[in-house]
Design a protein around this motif. Structure first.
Motif, PDB file in Angstrom:
ATOM      1  N   LYS A 267       0.517  -7.749  -8.187  1.00 42.57           N
ATOM      2  CA  LYS A 267       1.875  -8.237  -7.960  1.00 42.57           C
ATOM      3  C   LYS A 267       2.384  -8.882  -9.252  1.00 42.57           C
ATOM      4  O   LYS A 267       1.674  -9.682  -9.869  1.00 42.57           O
ATOM      5  CB  LYS A 267       1.892  -9.257  -6.818  1.00 42.57           C
ATOM      6  N   ILE A 268       3.588  -8.514  -9.644  1.00 42.80           N
ATOM      7  CA  ILE A 268       4.211  -9.114 -10.816  1.00 42.80           C
ATOM      8  C   ILE A 268       5.344 -10.008 -10.346  1.00 42.80           C
ATOM      9  O   ILE A 268       6.329  -9.537  -9.773  1.00 42.80           O
ATOM     10  CB  ILE A 268       4.747  -8.039 -11.782  1.00 42.80           C
ATOM     11  N   GLU A 269       5.185 -11.297 -10.554  1.00 45.63           N
ATOM     12  CA  GLU A 269       6.223 -12.261 -10.213  1.00 45.63           C
ATOM     13  C   GLU A 269       6.927 -12.673 -11.499  1.00 45.63           C
ATOM     14  O   GLU A 269       6.270 -12.941 -12.508  1.00 45.63           O
ATOM     15  CB  GLU A 269       5.620 -13.487  -9.522  1.00 45.63           C
ATOM     16  N   TYR A 270       8.249 -12.723 -11.459  1.00 43.98           N
ATOM     17  CA  TYR A 270       8.976 -13.029 -12.690  1.00 43.98           C
ATOM     18  C   TYR A 270      10.240 -13.826 -12.416  1.00 43.98           C
ATOM     19  O   TYR A 270      10.805 -13.795 -11.324  1.00 43.98           O
ATOM     20  CB  TYR A 270       9.313 -11.731 -13.445  1.00 43.98           C
ATOM     21  N   VAL A 271      10.653 -14.540 -13.446  1.00 43.71           N
ATOM     22  CA  VAL A 271      11.918 -15.277 -13.432  1.00 43.71           C
ATOM     23  C   VAL A 271      12.797 -14.662 -14.512  1.00 43.71           C
ATOM     24  O   VAL A 271      12.366 -14.512 -15.656  1.00 43.71           O
ATOM     25  CB  VAL A 271      11.698 -16.773 -13.725  1.00 43.71           C
ATOM     26  N   SER A 272      14.011 -14.285 -14.159  1.00 38.92           N
ATOM     27  CA  SER A 272      14.889 -13.640 -15.132  1.00 38.92           C
ATOM     28  C   SER A 272      16.345 -13.911 -14.791  1.00 38.92           C
ATOM     29  O   SER A 272      16.684 -14.304 -13.666  1.00 38.92           O
ATOM     30  CB  SER A 272      14.648 -12.127 -15.157  1.00 38.92           C
ATOM     31  N   GLU A 273      17.196 -13.693 -15.766  1.00 42.66           N
ATOM     32  CA  GLU A 273      18.635 -13.857 -15.535  1.00 42.66           C
ATOM     33  C   GLU A 273      19.155 -12.757 -14.618  1.00 42.66           C
ATOM     34  O   GLU A 273      20.024 -12.986 -13.794  1.00 42.66           O
ATOM     35  CB  GLU A 273      19.376 -13.826 -16.877  1.00 42.66           C
ATOM     36  N   ASN A 274      18.602 -11.554 -14.784  1.00 47.50           N
ATOM     37  CA  ASN A 274      19.031 -10.403 -13.990  1.00 47.50           C
ATOM     38  C   ASN A 274      17.821  -9.705 -13.381  1.00 47.50           C
ATOM     39  O   ASN A 274      16.717  -9.754 -13.929  1.00 47.50           O
ATOM     40  CB  ASN A 274      19.801  -9.408 -14.870  1.00 47.50           C
ATOM     41  N   GLU A 275      18.033  -9.062 -12.242  1.00 43.69           N
ATOM     42  CA  GLU A 275      16.975  -8.289 -11.603  1.00 43.69           C
ATOM     43  C   GLU A 275      16.502  -7.177 -12.542  1.00 43.69           C
ATOM     44  O   GLU A 275      17.308  -6.571 -13.269  1.00 43.69           O
ATOM     45  CB  GLU A 275      17.517  -7.665 -10.309  1.00 43.69           C
ATOM     46  N   LEU A 276      15.187  -6.934 -12.569  1.00 47.14           N
ATOM     47  CA  LEU A 276      14.679  -5.811 -13.349  1.00 47.14           C
ATOM     48  C   LEU A 276      15.268  -4.510 -12.824  1.00 47.14           C
ATOM     49  O   LEU A 276      15.294  -4.279 -11.613  1.00 47.14           O
ATOM     50  CB  LEU A 276      13.147  -5.750 -13.263  1.00 47.14           C
ATOM     51  N   SER A 277      15.700  -3.665 -13.733  1.00 46.39           N
ATOM     52  CA  SER A 277      16.231  -2.364 -13.330  1.00 46.39           C
ATOM     53  C   SER A 277      15.079  -1.418 -13.005  1.00 46.39           C
ATOM     54  O   SER A 277      13.921  -1.683 -13.354  1.00 46.39           O
ATOM     55  CB  SER A 277      17.085  -1.776 -14.455  1.00 46.39           C
ATOM     56  N   GLU A 278      15.399  -0.320 -12.341  1.00 43.20           N
ATOM     57  CA  GLU A 278      14.361   0.670 -12.042  1.00 43.20           C
ATOM     58  C   GLU A 278      13.771   1.223 -13.335  1.00 43.20           C
ATOM     59  O   GLU A 278      12.575   1.506 -13.393  1.00 43.20           O
ATOM     60  CB  GLU A 278      14.953   1.800 -11.191  1.00 43.20           C
TER      61      GLU A 278
ATOM     62  N   LYS B 162      11.289  -1.340 -14.580  1.00 43.53           N
ATOM     63  CA  LYS B 162      10.086  -1.332 -13.751  1.00 43.53           C
ATOM     64  C   LYS B 162       9.218  -0.115 -14.053  1.00 43.53           C
ATOM     65  O   LYS B 162       7.989  -0.216 -14.142  1.00 43.53           O
ATOM     66  CB  LYS B 162      10.471  -1.356 -12.269  1.00 43.53           C
ATOM     67  N   ASN B 163       9.850   1.028 -14.210  1.00 47.97           N
ATOM     68  CA  ASN B 163       9.106   2.244 -14.512  1.00 47.97           C
ATOM     69  C   ASN B 163       8.405   2.140 -15.864  1.00 47.97           C
ATOM     70  O   ASN B 163       7.297   2.673 -16.052  1.00 47.97           O
ATOM     71  CB  ASN B 163      10.033   3.460 -14.490  1.00 47.97           C
ATOM     72  N   LYS B 164       9.047   1.470 -16.799  1.00 47.75           N
ATOM     73  CA  LYS B 164       8.436   1.269 -18.109  1.00 47.75           C
ATOM     74  C   LYS B 164       7.176   0.418 -17.991  1.00 47.75           C
ATOM     75  O   LYS B 164       6.142   0.700 -18.611  1.00 47.75           O
ATOM     76  CB  LYS B 164       9.444   0.598 -19.041  1.00 47.75           C
ATOM     77  N   ILE B 165       7.247  -0.616 -17.162  1.00 48.74           N
ATOM     78  CA  ILE B 165       6.086  -1.476 -16.949  1.00 48.74           C
ATOM     79  C   ILE B 165       4.986  -0.716 -16.219  1.00 48.74           C
ATOM     80  O   ILE B 165       3.792  -0.807 -16.570  1.00 48.74           O
ATOM     81  CB  ILE B 165       6.499  -2.736 -16.157  1.00 48.74           C
ATOM     82  N   LEU B 166       5.366   0.063 -15.187  1.00 52.08           N
ATOM     83  CA  LEU B 166       4.386   0.856 -14.438  1.00 52.08           C
ATOM     84  C   LEU B 166       3.674   1.854 -15.352  1.00 52.08           C
ATOM     85  O   LEU B 166       2.455   2.053 -15.242  1.00 52.08           O
ATOM     86  CB  LEU B 166       5.074   1.588 -13.289  1.00 52.08           C
TER      87      LEU B 166
ATOM     88  N   THR C 237       3.684  -4.197  -7.190  1.00 50.25           N
ATOM     89  CA  THR C 237       4.919  -4.691  -6.584  1.00 50.25           C
ATOM     90  C   THR C 237       5.559  -5.723  -7.505  1.00 50.25           C
ATOM     91  O   THR C 237       4.875  -6.397  -8.284  1.00 50.25           O
ATOM     92  CB  THR C 237       4.663  -5.328  -5.211  1.00 50.25           C
ATOM     93  N   PHE C 238       6.875  -5.826  -7.433  1.00 52.74           N
ATOM     94  CA  PHE C 238       7.636  -6.768  -8.262  1.00 52.74           C
ATOM     95  C   PHE C 238       8.342  -7.774  -7.360  1.00 52.74           C
ATOM     96  O   PHE C 238       8.883  -7.408  -6.319  1.00 52.74           O
ATOM     97  CB  PHE C 238       8.673  -6.028  -9.104  1.00 52.74           C
ATOM     98  N   LYS C 239       8.316  -9.021  -7.780  1.00 53.49           N
ATOM     99  CA  LYS C 239       9.024 -10.045  -7.009  1.00 53.49           C
ATOM    100  C   LYS C 239       9.714 -11.014  -7.960  1.00 53.49           C
ATOM    101  O   LYS C 239       9.062 -11.713  -8.733  1.00 53.49           O
ATOM    102  CB  LYS C 239       8.057 -10.801  -6.093  1.00 53.49           C
ATOM    103  N   ARG C 240      11.035 -11.025  -7.884  1.00 53.04           N
ATOM    104  CA  ARG C 240      11.801 -11.968  -8.692  1.00 53.04           C
ATOM    105  C   ARG C 240      11.861 -13.309  -7.989  1.00 53.04           C
ATOM    106  O   ARG C 240      12.131 -13.378  -6.786  1.00 53.04           O
ATOM    107  CB  ARG C 240      13.206 -11.414  -8.914  1.00 53.04           C
ATOM    108  N   LYS C 241      11.611 -14.389  -8.738  1.00 56.94           N
ATOM    109  CA  LYS C 241      11.565 -15.726  -8.146  1.00 56.94           C
ATOM    110  C   LYS C 241      12.414 -16.674  -8.975  1.00 56.94           C
ATOM    111  O   LYS C 241      12.709 -16.433 -10.148  1.00 56.94           O
ATOM    112  CB  LYS C 241      10.111 -16.216  -8.072  1.00 56.94           C
ATOM    113  N   ASN C 242      12.779 -17.776  -8.346  1.00 58.82           N
ATOM    114  CA  ASN C 242      13.531 -18.805  -9.056  1.00 58.82           C
ATOM    115  C   ASN C 242      12.625 -19.680  -9.907  1.00 58.82           C
ATOM    116  O   ASN C 242      13.032 -20.219 -10.929  1.00 58.82           O
ATOM    117  CB  ASN C 242      14.307 -19.679  -8.063  1.00 58.82           C
ATOM    118  N   ILE C 243      11.379 -19.837  -9.454  1.00 56.65           N
ATOM    119  CA  ILE C 243      10.415 -20.670 -10.162  1.00 56.65           C
ATOM    120  C   ILE C 243       9.020 -20.139  -9.873  1.00 56.65           C
ATOM    121  O   ILE C 243       8.768 -19.597  -8.780  1.00 56.65           O
ATOM    122  CB  ILE C 243      10.538 -22.155  -9.741  1.00 56.65           C
TER     123      ILE C 243
END
Length: 436
Positions: A381-392, A395-399, A413-419
């Motif tokens: 699982k990749i949890e991240y904090v960012s200004e904008n949601e990761l684009s597909e 994500k594909n680049k990371i995969l 799986t990707f999960k955007r979080k506030n903290i």
């Protein structure tokens, strides 16, 4: 021929001038060292106030008469496009450009002027000589990863050849691969090992299980230098027993260079020549020797990019035996990485994800923080904090990078979080395995 020195000179790093400067600094008497450091600190601040609009705005300059009033730089403060942080006297062609590993969860791109970078290498050369290791002549067994894209791979291998480094790829540390490592040690006159702590610990365990002492197969071995991850005492004993040579701790960071290096008396001697190290409490107060706090570093010669009172993200303590000229790092907390175990039996050190983060690092500053968690044998699982949601596309680049550097057929799986959740010390651990 001095191949390492030649490689630096060909890349326009003034290593001869850097070595001469280092000798001059080391000759400064202890009683004059405070004046030297004060002069260098004031000089680097004045330079960036005059030539760096980013730092001028960051400092809100109106003159200062106390070092304690200089603001602390967090990694998050540097997550802006590099062009906004470069001094006006440098550009991406005249400065050395690098990327942090993101091991703290705060990746960013940095710059160093060529003299400052050469001075860092002069420091490494000086410390290695303590153990009769000459970077121009001694053959290194290098336990690191390597870029797998064609051009990055070729470039790194060329640098290895010139620098007398022979790469032991740590992306796969299965028993079959380590058997191949043994064959290389039997047929080569390596002078020392250098690499990630976790990878060398795994190799040492393999040697122990086989009942092999590496120096008996490779008598030329002198020392093993571990870096980038914390070394526990039991692991140190394991490595020394399995390799048959002393283990030396190296503490550094790409953005500032050598921070501390262990001497023959097991003291971590802090680099006080081109860095200024402080230990601060949670309220940014400077702590006396013997008290534990945040490691804060000032790069005294980096004119291309400000690294002034830079909070590197580690916790440490300077010994009460320290002096201004010879600070001793008594304790260092941080940079401990887990190991990922995959369904096909492959064993991957946590720092392998350093190469995955290269795809996450963008000079836009969008990704602020991230962690990677192994939840099952085949799931991450990749949890991240960012200004904008990761684009597909992102994500594909990371995969694709995970497929290249870690393994195929993994559930990501990707999960955007506030903290993001932090340890009690405030440390953000980039990789964690939840497997037992």
């Amino acid at each position: 021929m001095d191949w390492f020195k030649l490689s630096l000179q060909l890349n326009k790093f003034p290593i001869k001038r850097a070595q001469k400067t280092l000798e001059i600094i080391q000759a400064i008497p202890e009683e004059e060292y405070a004046a030297y450091q004060r002069k260098r600190r004031n000089s680097i601040i004045d330079y960036h106030i005059q030539h760096n609009s980013f730092y001028r705005e960051f400092f809100i300059w109106d003159g200062f008469d106390d070092w304690k009033n200089v603001p602390i730089m967090k990694k998050a403060d540097l997550q802006h496009p590099l062009r906004e942080r470069l001094s006006s006297t440098y550009n991406t062609k005249t400065a050395y450009i690098g990327k942090t590993s993101g091991s703290s969860g705060h990746p960013f791109i940095f710059a160093k002027n060529r003299f400052a970078h050469a001075l860092s290498w002069a420091g490494f050369q000086d410390r290695y000589k303590w153990y009769d290791i000459d970077l121009n002549k001694s053959l290194q067994a290098r336990f690191y990863g390597i870029p797998l894209d064609f051009y990055g791979n070729i470039q790194e291998r060329l640098k290895d050849r010139i620098s007398l480094r022979r790469r032991f790829n740590i992306f796969d540390l299965s028993e079959k691969k380590m058997e191949a490592f043994l064959k290389r040690f039997r047929s080569s006159n390596f002078d020392y090992l250098n690499g990630y702590t976790s990878a060398i610990v795994l190799f040492a365990r393999f040697l122990k299980d086989k009942g092999i002492v590496l120096k008996e197969l490779c008598p030329s071995l002198k020392i093993c230098i571990v870096t980038s991850e914390r070394l526990f005492e039991k692991d140190k004993e394991l490595i020394e027993n399995s390799l048959g040579v002393p283990v030396i701790n190296e503490y550094g960071a790409s953005e500032v260079g050598l921070i501390a290096f262990e001497d023959a008396h097991n003291h971590w001697i802090v680099n006080s020549e081109d860095l200024y190290i402080e230990i601060l409490d949670e309220n940014d107060n400077i702590l006396p020797y013997g008290e534990e706090g945040r490691v804060v570093i000032t790069s005294l010669f980096n004119k291309a990019h400000p690294m002034i009172r830079y909070d590197i993200g580690d916790t440490g303590c300077l010994s009460k035996e320290s002096t201004l000229k010879k600070p001793i790092l008594e304790k260092l907390i941080g940079r401990t990485n887990d190991i990922a175990r995959l369904p096909d039996g492959k064993v991957v050190p946590g720092l392998t994800f350093y190469y995955v983060t290269k795809t996450v690092i963008e000079d836009s500053g969008n990704i602020k923080e991230f962690v990677i968690i192994q939840t099952e044998i085949d799931s991450f699982k990749i949890e991240y904090v960012s200004e904008n949601e990761l684009s597909e596309e992102q994500k594909n680049k990371i995969l694709a990078a995970i497929g290249t550097y870690v393994g195929k057929n993994l559930n990501i799986t990707f999960k955007r979080k506030n903290i993001l959740k932090r340890s009690p010390s405030g440390k953000l651990k980039q990789f964690t395995s939840l497997l037992k």
